[in-house]
Design an enzyme around this catalytic site. Structure first.
Site, short mmCIF file in Angstrom:
data_model
loop_
_atom_site.label_atom_id
_atom_site.label_comp_id
_atom_site.label_asym_id
_atom_site.label_seq_id
_atom_site.Cartn_x
_atom_site.Cartn_y
_atom_site.Cartn_z
N GLU A 1 -10.68 6.62 2.18
CA GLU A 1 -11.59 5.67 2.80
C GLU A 1 -10.75 4.52 3.33
OE1 GLU A 1 -10.53 5.37 -0.20
OE2 GLU A 1 -10.22 3.21 -0.43
N SER B 1 2.22 -9.61 -0.39
CA SER B 1 1.78 -8.21 -0.41
C SER B 1 2.03 -7.49 0.91
CB SER B 1 0.30 -8.13 -0.78
OG SER B 1 -0.47 -8.98 0.05
N LYS C 1 0.82 -1.21 0.00
CA LYS C 1 0.00 0.00 0.00
C LYS C 1 0.86 1.27 0.00
CE LYS C 1 -4.40 -1.60 1.76
NZ LYS C 1 -4.23 -3.07 1.80
C1 LIG Z 1 -4.99 -4.10 1.33
C2 LIG Z 1 -4.22 -5.33 1.17
C3 LIG Z 1 -4.48 -6.24 0.11
C4 LIG Z 1 -5.62 -6.09 -0.86
O1 LIG Z 1 -5.54 -5.01 -1.73
P1 LIG Z 1 -5.19 -5.14 -3.28
O2 LIG Z 1 -5.56 -3.82 -3.82
O3 LIG Z 1 -6.02 -6.26 -3.85
O4 LIG Z 1 -3.75 -5.43 -3.39
C5 LIG Z 1 -3.65 -7.34 -0.01
N1 LIG Z 1 -2.64 -7.58 0.84
C6 LIG Z 1 -2.38 -6.74 1.88
C7 LIG Z 1 -1.25 -7.06 2.79
C8 LIG Z 1 -3.15 -5.60 2.07
O5 LIG Z 1 -2.88 -4.79 3.10
#
Ligand SMILES: *Cc1c(COP(=O)(O)O)cnc(C)c1O
Length: 408
Positions: free
Chosen positions: A108, A376, A86
């Site tokens: 948001e 992620s 993010k």
């Molecule tokens: C917010 C989040 C996601 C989901 O968001 P995408 O826009 O689909 O990437 C995935 N993994 C983590 C660790 C997140 O914080």
């Protein structure tokens, strides 16, 4: 105007008249920076000095031995500042806001992760910051609310509707309409009206660019398959975009929750429960009933719990370029546990969805093939959920004791 921001049948910008000029202004600013190589250099430098970029690609040697078959590599987006990909999006938008000369940002947030990332960015750039969050989510996500406030943001609990993410999105748009001149809306994923899906994907493309270079340099080859979890779709778009022109299979993994046949999931592209519609200013697959009412979604991973999905991914599904699968809550908890024990990394519950699918497929690949998993984010934020799922007695005792302290 009509075809602007469309990806096949999906996307667009369905806006109230009053916001059209603001979106035009944003699109113009985005188009300018996209053409300016200096902007991307500034962005890379900012991310290098503030958010550990380039994040490494880690060979998961023990997991590879455990499953046999293809070699598993992990792209370490968990090592970003604030613990997830993010950061890429919010810092990119922060630089853009600075160029546009605006002084205030709003966002948001559902689980609070995007809110914390935005509040962090605002502190760094010196912007005023207001975060809209459904009242129910404010109650559920106290640690993130605490951090947003300590970072200097104002958190506004939204009391309309069902008091969750979609209501927070509506509230953020209402704020924007009244404060367009000073304010930018930092949308959190590759969704929403044009240019957000494209712009957020562009900032996240840093992930795929790096991963492609890193595997080429370290291993002298590209992965056979790339796995990413899909909430709104931004981390998936980021890592996939490094490989769109290659002979690489791309696999998006959605939240199958309690099972695809239970109705309690957030699977829009790998289930039959979603249909094409227009909501929140764009056209995509939504989990909605026959009357277009949004359905309740469920996932153990708060960041995947969303009714819509990136219009770019919806198009890539229809074109057959990305394959979509689902991972259940139970599979995800098992994958978190295994990844911790074998590699000493704690994937976020969201990221663990991608691991689940890679683990299923690794044994079917040959030893010279590579599976790349996009981690992620890191799982520290999930301690309450993971400890509950593991049913850890010592953790329960700790929480009970803590609660008693405040009662005394
Ligand atoms: C917010 C989040 C996601 C989901 O968001 P995408 O826009 O689909 O990437 C995935 N993994 C983590 C660790 C997140 O914080």
């Amino acid at each position: 105007m009509m075809n602007r921001g469309y990806f096949g049948n999906f996307g667009g910008a369905f806006l109230p008249e009053i916001l059209v000029a603001t979106f035009d202004e944003l699109e113009e600013a985005y188009t300018l920076v996209k053409r300016d190589p200096g902007f991307w250099q500034d962005y890379e430098q900012l991310m290098a000095s503030y958010s550990c970029r380039p994040t490494p690609v880690t060979f998961a040697e023990n997991l590879t031995r455990h499953f046999g078959g293809g070699r598993i590599f992990i792209k370490r987006e968990d090592l970003n500042h604030t613990g997830a990909h993010k950061a890429n999006n919010v810092m990119g938008q922060g630089l853009l806001v600075k160029r546009m000369g605006k002084t205030r940002v709003i966002a948001e947030t559902g689980a609070g992760q995007h809110g914390v990332a935005t509040a962090t960015m605002a502190a760094r750039f010196g912007f005023d910051c207001t975060i809209y969050m459904g009242e129910v989510d404010v109650e559920r996500q106290r640690p993130n609310v605490f951090w947003m406030e300590q970072l200097g943001a104002t958190v506004v609990p939204v009391t309309d509707g069902t008091r969750i993410l979609k209501d927070a999105i509506n509230a953020a748009f209402r704020d924007w309409v009244t404060n367009m001149d000073s304010t930018h809306y930092v949308l959190g994923t590759a969704c929403g009206p044009h240019p957000f899906p494209e712009m957020v994907s562009w900032f996240q493309s840093i992930v795929g660019k790096e991963a492609r270079q890193q595997l080429s340099a370290q291993e002298g080859r590209l992965p056979s398959r790339v796995y990413a979890c899909v909430g709104g779709g931004s981390n998936a778009m980021g890592v996939f975009s490094g490989f769109f022109d290659d002979d690489v299979e791309l696999v998006g993994v959605e939240a199958a929750g309690r099972g695809l046949d239970t109705g309690q999931h957030a699977a829009r592209l790998c289930s039959r429960d979603a249909s094409v519609g227009v909501a929140q200013g764009y056209k995509t697959y939504f989990l909605q009933d026959a009357d277009g009412q949004m359905r309740e979604t469920h996932s153990i991973a708060a960041g995947l719990d969303y009714v819509g999905v990136s219009p770019i991914l919806a198009d890539l599904k229809d074109k057959g370029r990305v394959r979509f699968e689902g991972a259940t809550d139970g599979e995800v908890i098992a994958a978190v546990s295994l990844t911790m024990k074998k590699e000493g990394v704690i994937p976020a519950l969201e990221s663990a969805h991608a691991f689940v699918q890679a683990f299923k497929e690794a044994p079917t690949l040959s030893q010279d093939e590579i599976l790349l998993v996009n981690q992620s984010g890191r799982g520290d934020k999930d301690i309450f959920t993971i400890a509950d799922a593991f049913d850890d007695p010592k953790w329960k005792q700790f929480i009970t004791q803590k609660a008693r302290q405040y009662h005394a």
